[in-house]
Design an enzyme around this catalytic site. Sequence first.
Site, mmCIF file in Angstrom:
data_model
loop_
_atom_site.group_PDB
_atom_site.id
_atom_site.type_symbol
_atom_site.label_atom_id
_atom_site.label_comp_id
_atom_site.label_asym_id
_atom_site.label_seq_id
_atom_site.Cartn_x
_atom_site.Cartn_y
_atom_site.Cartn_z
ATOM 1 N N CYS A 61 49.387 21.616 41.431
ATOM 2 C CA CYS A 61 48.648 21.182 40.237
ATOM 3 C C CYS A 61 49.302 19.993 39.534
ATOM 4 O O CYS A 61 48.661 19.335 38.710
ATOM 5 C CB CYS A 61 48.499 22.339 39.259
ATOM 6 N N ASN A 82 40.112 25.400 36.922
ATOM 7 C CA ASN A 82 41.334 24.696 37.316
ATOM 8 C C ASN A 82 41.070 23.966 38.633
ATOM 9 O O ASN A 82 40.864 24.607 39.661
ATOM 10 C CB ASN A 82 42.463 25.734 37.467
ATOM 11 N N HIS A 114 47.008 19.590 31.924
ATOM 12 C CA HIS A 114 46.503 20.297 33.101
ATOM 13 C C HIS A 114 45.639 21.464 32.613
ATOM 14 O O HIS A 114 45.975 22.134 31.640
ATOM 15 C CB HIS A 114 47.670 20.810 33.933
HETATM 16 O O1 UT7 Z 1 47.619 25.809 37.714
HETATM 17 C C1 UT7 Z 1 48.822 26.336 38.176
HETATM 18 C C2 UT7 Z 1 49.444 27.190 37.189
HETATM 19 N N1 UT7 Z 1 48.650 28.368 36.971
HETATM 20 C C3 UT7 Z 1 48.624 28.885 35.782
HETATM 21 O O2 UT7 Z 1 49.169 28.345 34.871
HETATM 22 C C4 UT7 Z 1 47.920 30.201 35.609
HETATM 23 C C5 UT7 Z 1 48.769 31.081 34.733
HETATM 24 N N2 UT7 Z 1 48.277 32.445 34.543
HETATM 25 C C6 UT7 Z 1 47.158 32.751 33.844
HETATM 26 O O3 UT7 Z 1 46.387 31.894 33.480
HETATM 27 C C7 UT7 Z 1 46.945 34.195 33.469
HETATM 28 O O4 UT7 Z 1 48.115 34.928 33.750
HETATM 29 C C8 UT7 Z 1 45.724 34.858 34.179
HETATM 30 C C9 UT7 Z 1 44.441 34.322 33.614
HETATM 31 C C10 UT7 Z 1 45.798 34.624 35.672
HETATM 32 C C11 UT7 Z 1 45.756 36.360 33.933
HETATM 33 O O5 UT7 Z 1 45.727 36.628 32.505
HETATM 34 P P1 UT7 Z 1 46.783 37.645 31.859
HETATM 35 O O6 UT7 Z 1 46.456 37.716 30.426
HETATM 36 O O7 UT7 Z 1 48.159 37.139 32.238
HETATM 37 O O8 UT7 Z 1 46.416 38.992 32.535
HETATM 38 P P2 UT7 Z 1 47.353 39.953 33.433
HETATM 39 O O9 UT7 Z 1 47.633 39.334 34.760
HETATM 40 O O10 UT7 Z 1 48.509 40.415 32.608
HETATM 41 O O11 UT7 Z 1 46.377 41.174 33.655
HETATM 42 C C12 UT7 Z 1 45.935 41.985 32.556
HETATM 43 C C13 UT7 Z 1 44.929 43.000 33.058
HETATM 44 C C14 UT7 Z 1 45.405 43.767 34.293
HETATM 45 O O12 UT7 Z 1 44.935 45.094 34.210
HETATM 46 P P3 UT7 Z 1 45.898 46.279 33.711
HETATM 47 O O13 UT7 Z 1 47.058 46.285 34.658
HETATM 48 O O14 UT7 Z 1 46.289 45.903 32.309
HETATM 49 O O15 UT7 Z 1 45.028 47.477 33.791
HETATM 50 C C15 UT7 Z 1 44.676 43.080 35.430
HETATM 51 O O16 UT7 Z 1 44.501 43.903 36.549
HETATM 52 O O17 UT7 Z 1 43.715 42.342 33.460
HETATM 53 C C16 UT7 Z 1 43.364 42.737 34.787
HETATM 54 N N3 UT7 Z 1 42.664 41.609 35.418
HETATM 55 C C17 UT7 Z 1 41.347 41.413 35.295
HETATM 56 N N4 UT7 Z 1 40.394 42.100 34.646
HETATM 57 C C18 UT7 Z 1 39.132 41.622 34.712
HETATM 58 C C19 UT7 Z 1 43.195 40.619 36.179
HETATM 59 N N5 UT7 Z 1 42.215 39.761 36.560
HETATM 60 C C20 UT7 Z 1 41.072 40.250 36.028
HETATM 61 C C21 UT7 Z 1 39.735 39.802 36.053
HETATM 62 N N6 UT7 Z 1 38.820 40.512 35.386
HETATM 63 N N7 UT7 Z 1 39.373 38.675 36.708
#
Ligand code: UT7
Length: 317
Positions: A112, A274, A244
């Site tokens: 990225c 993204n 980004h």
């Molecule tokens: O471009 C390169 C660099 N990339 C980035 O900068 C991306 C960085 N990361 C992010 O943007 C975020 O971490 C995400 C958007 C990928 C995820 O958001 P988060 O607030 O960090 O969520 P999380 O991974 O902590 O997951 C929270 C909950 C989990 O469920 P439990 O364990 O709390 O029951 C996940 O399983 O959300 C769940 N989850 C979803 N739920 C509904 C993960 N993906 C989804 C989804 N829909 N698509």
Amino acid sequence: MFTKILGTGGYLPQQVRTNADLERMVDTSDEWIIERTGISERRIASPDETVASMGLIAAKRALEAADTDPGEIDLVICATTTGDKAFPSSAVEIAGNLGINGVPAFDLAAACAGFSYGYCLAHSMIMSGQARKVLIIGSDMMSRACDPKDRTTIILFGDGAGAMVLGASDEPGTLAVHMSADPQFGPLLSLKNPPRGSNGDGCYLYMKGNDVFKHAVVSLAKLVTKTLELGNLTDKDLDFLVPHQANLRIIAATAKKLHLDMSQVIVTLDKQGNTSSASVALALDEGIRSGRIKRGNTLLLESFGGGFTWASALVRY
Ligand code: UT7
């Protein structure tokens, strides 16, 4: 001597993938995606499109905006990690289609951060006298790199290309550039090439999202501070942040660090997701073509991605 942005261009495929479409593909919801990422829709390339075909359209638009004939270009850089072949590179293919011959052309892999890496490199090549005008392209097809059954990644990414002509100038221009990498975090965000002879199954993008998120916020805060220092400016001098487009919460954290109002931030991820190496170039092009970014404005371009890699440019447009 200085370097200056002469023109930008962008390209997005026609097909729109909405959050409602994703609700039919994986266990997710429109509310969750918008709340956690800020993304409503993204564009998906058609089967006959490639990184090079998307990059070519963006490049043509950038050349036109820069009022530059392809024959004036001294170097072609295409930032990508999703090209359809290792070689000939997408950059060489784009150069060929533009009728650019006898100048260096190569792909650059910095995930990225690719377009920002390309900007730093183009600036250095011009400042060292090895080029007068450089065509920088960022083009990626991340939708094909994501497992369509993995809700943690498929919701984030879209396809597209952005481009820029950077040229030698008597006036600034580029005020500071910076790029870096930290290999210890490689396993948190990776995309393996499929082994020869395999059908590619299992070689999808892997991301430990929450860890990447935390590192991105911390690294980008350090990056923007360092870049302003290198350019002898403060956040008060900034007109726009061109970040980004990975996650609206990461963008908002960087804007807060810089004491910028969100009206001073170019946000495209709501409609584009993204687009990896295309993201900063597409955001800049959108900011310019919408009339928000004007000549004389001071901009901070920044990006962060797999590797980890990160890069920035402080620019008087
Ligand atoms: O471009 C390169 C660099 N990339 C980035 O900068 C991306 C960085 N990361 C992010 O943007 C975020 O971490 C995400 C958007 C990928 C995820 O958001 P988060 O607030 O960090 O969520 P999380 O991974 O902590 O997951 C929270 C909950 C989990 O469920 P439990 O364990 O709390 O029951 C996940 O399983 O959300 C769940 N989850 C979803 N739920 C509904 C993960 N993906 C989804 C989804 N829909 N698509």
